[in-house]
Design an enzyme around this catalytic site. Structure first.
Site, PDB file in Angstrom:
ATOM      1  N   GLU A   1      -3.577   7.642  -3.919  1.00 25.92           N
ATOM      2  CA  GLU A   1      -3.497   6.231  -3.324  1.00 25.92           C
ATOM      3  C   GLU A   1      -3.187   5.339  -4.247  1.00 25.92           C
ATOM      4  O   GLU A   1      -4.080   5.104  -5.401  1.00 25.92           O
ATOM      5  CB  GLU A   1      -4.778   6.132  -2.438  1.00 25.92           C
ATOM      6  CG  GLU A   1      -4.665   4.887  -1.702  1.00 25.92           C
ATOM      7  CD  GLU A   1      -6.105   4.588  -1.026  1.00 25.92           C
ATOM      8  OE1 GLU A   1      -7.054   4.430  -1.746  1.00 25.92           O
ATOM      9  OE2 GLU A   1      -6.211   4.412   0.405  1.00 25.92           O
TER      10      GLU A   1
ATOM     11  N   TYR B   1       0.946  -1.280  -0.081  1.00 23.44           N
ATOM     12  CA  TYR B   1       0.002  -0.002   0.166  1.00 23.44           C
ATOM     13  C   TYR B   1       0.938   1.142  -0.003  1.00 23.44           C
ATOM     14  O   TYR B   1       1.855   1.393   0.715  1.00 23.44           O
ATOM     15  CB  TYR B   1      -0.819  -0.189   1.258  1.00 23.44           C
ATOM     16  CG  TYR B   1      -1.856   1.320   1.229  1.00 23.44           C
ATOM     17  CD1 TYR B   1      -2.871   1.551   0.869  1.00 23.44           C
ATOM     18  CD2 TYR B   1      -1.029   2.431   2.139  1.00 23.44           C
ATOM     19  CE1 TYR B   1      -3.605   2.607   1.115  1.00 23.44           C
ATOM     20  CE2 TYR B   1      -1.785   3.552   2.024  1.00 23.44           C
ATOM     21  CZ  TYR B   1      -3.082   3.644   1.832  1.00 23.44           C
ATOM     22  OH  TYR B   1      -3.761   4.763   1.691  1.00 23.44           O
TER      23      TYR B   1
END
Ligand code: ADP
Ligand code: MG
Length: 266
Positions: free
Chosen positions: A197, A109
Site C-alpha cells: 500500500e 492512493y
C-alpha cells in the site's frame, strides 16, 4: 508478517519504484548524522512502527535544520505513539526514518492486494491520497479504481494505463505510473507479499511520481522461501505470546481481553 516503512521502501526501490533518499536512526545522534548526510534543506522525521495514521498522531514531522531533526528524533524515540491503528495502548517508537522533504503537487492512493474472491492480484487506486481506503470505500466508493491482473499474463501496460487515466495523470506521468505499478506488482509477486500500500503516492511539483509512504504485508505461509524478508522481521512490533506460539509453529492470534484464536487446519 509486516515490515517497517523504510524497509518496504528499500525493497520497492529494487524494483524501480521511486522513493526519496532516507536513513533509519535508532538514536538522536544517528538521526543528526543521517540529516547531515542527506543534506536537506528540508527533512521529514518519521516514527517507524507497524501501524498507520502516524501523521495525525504526531509521528511524522517536518524539520528545517539538522538541529531540528535531532530534537524531533529525540522527542519521538521512546515516545508511545497512539494512532487509530495502534489501539489505545499505542506503540513505543524505537526507530525513526529521516527522509528528504518533498514538494507535493497531488496526493494519490495506490495499492495491490490479493483478492481471494477472484484469486488475483488487484491494483486499487484513488485520487484521495492520504485518506484511509476504508473511509473512501464508505463515503465515495465510486472514487476507487480497480484492475485485476490475470496471473497467466501478469501485469501489462494497459492495466497501468487504465489506472493512470482514471487518476487523471497526463503526458509523461502516465508512463511513469505504468512503470511504478509494474514495480509494485513484480515486487509483490516475487516477494510473496499479500499487500502493498502506497498512501500517499505523490506527484511532485516537478512531475515525478514518488512513494511517500509504503506498507507491505507478507504471506506467512511463504516465508520459508523468503529468507531476506524474514530478516526484516521486528519482534518488538509483535505480541510476545504470538512470538512464543510461532516458535512452536502454532497459528495463534491474540485478541482483546483474555481470549485468543488458536486454529488448526483440516
Ligand atoms: P501515515 O500514513 O502513517 O500518517 P505517511 O508516511 O503517509 O504516514 O505521512 C503522513 C503525511 O505526511 C503524508 O500524507 C504526507 O502529506 C506527509 N509526508 C510524509 N513523508 C513526507 C516527505 N518525505 N516529505 C513531505 N511530506 C511528507
Ligand atoms: Mg500513509
Amino acid at each position: 508478517m509486516n515490515i517497517h516503512e523504510y524497509q518496504a521502501k528499500q525493497l520497492l526501490a529494487e524494483y524501480g519504484v521511486t522513493v526519496l533518499k532516507g536513513k533509519v536512526a535508532y538514536t538522536a545522534t544517528e538521526a543528526e548524522s543521517a540529516a547531515r548526510e542527506l543534506g536537506g534543506p528540508v527533512w521529514v522525521v518519521k516514527a517507524q512502527i507497524h501501524a498507520g495514521g502516524r501523521g495525525k498522531g504526531g509521528g511524522v514531522k517536518l524539520a528545517k535544520s539538522v538541529d531540528e531533526v535531532k530534537q524531533l528524533a529525540k522527542d519521538m524515540l521512546g515516545m508511545t505513539l497512539v494512532t487509530h491503528q495502534t489501539g489505545p495502548s499505542g506503540r513505543v517508537v524505537k526507530r525513526v526514518y529521516i527522509e528528504d522533504g518533498c514538494e507535493i503537487a497531488r496526493e494519490l492512493y495506490l495499492s495491490a492486494v490479493v483478492d481471494r474472491a477472484t484469486s488475483r492480484v488487484v491494483i486499487m487506486a484513488s485520487t484521495e491520497g492520504g485518506v484511509e481506503i476504508e473511509e473512501v470505500a464508505a463515503h465515495s466508493p465510486e472514487k476507487i479504481l480497480k484492475v485485476a491482473i490475470d496471473p497467466a499474463t501478469g501485469f501489462q501496460a494497459f492495466h497501468g494505463r487504465q489506472i493512470a487515466f482514471g487518476l487523471g495523470l497526463k503526458g509523461k506521468e502516465v508512463a511513469k505510473a505504468v512503470a511504478f505499478m509494474r514495480g509494485i506488482y513484480d515486487c509483490m509477486v516475487q516477494k510473496d507479499a499479500s499487500q502493498v500500500e502506497i498512501n500517499p503516492l505523490v506527484v511532485t511539483e516537478g512531475g515525478d511520481l514518488v512513494a511517500l509512504d509504503a506498507k507491505m504485508n507478507f504471506d506467512s505461509n511463504a516465508l520459508y522461501r523468503q529468507a531476506k524478508v524474514v530478516e526484516l522481521r521486528d519482534l518488538d512490533e509483535e505480541d510476545p505470546q504470538e512470538i512464543e506460539a510461532s516458535k512452536h509453529e502454532l497459528n495463534y492470534i491474540k485478541l482483546d481481553g483474555n481470549i485468543a484464536c488458536m486454529v488448526n487446519g483440516a
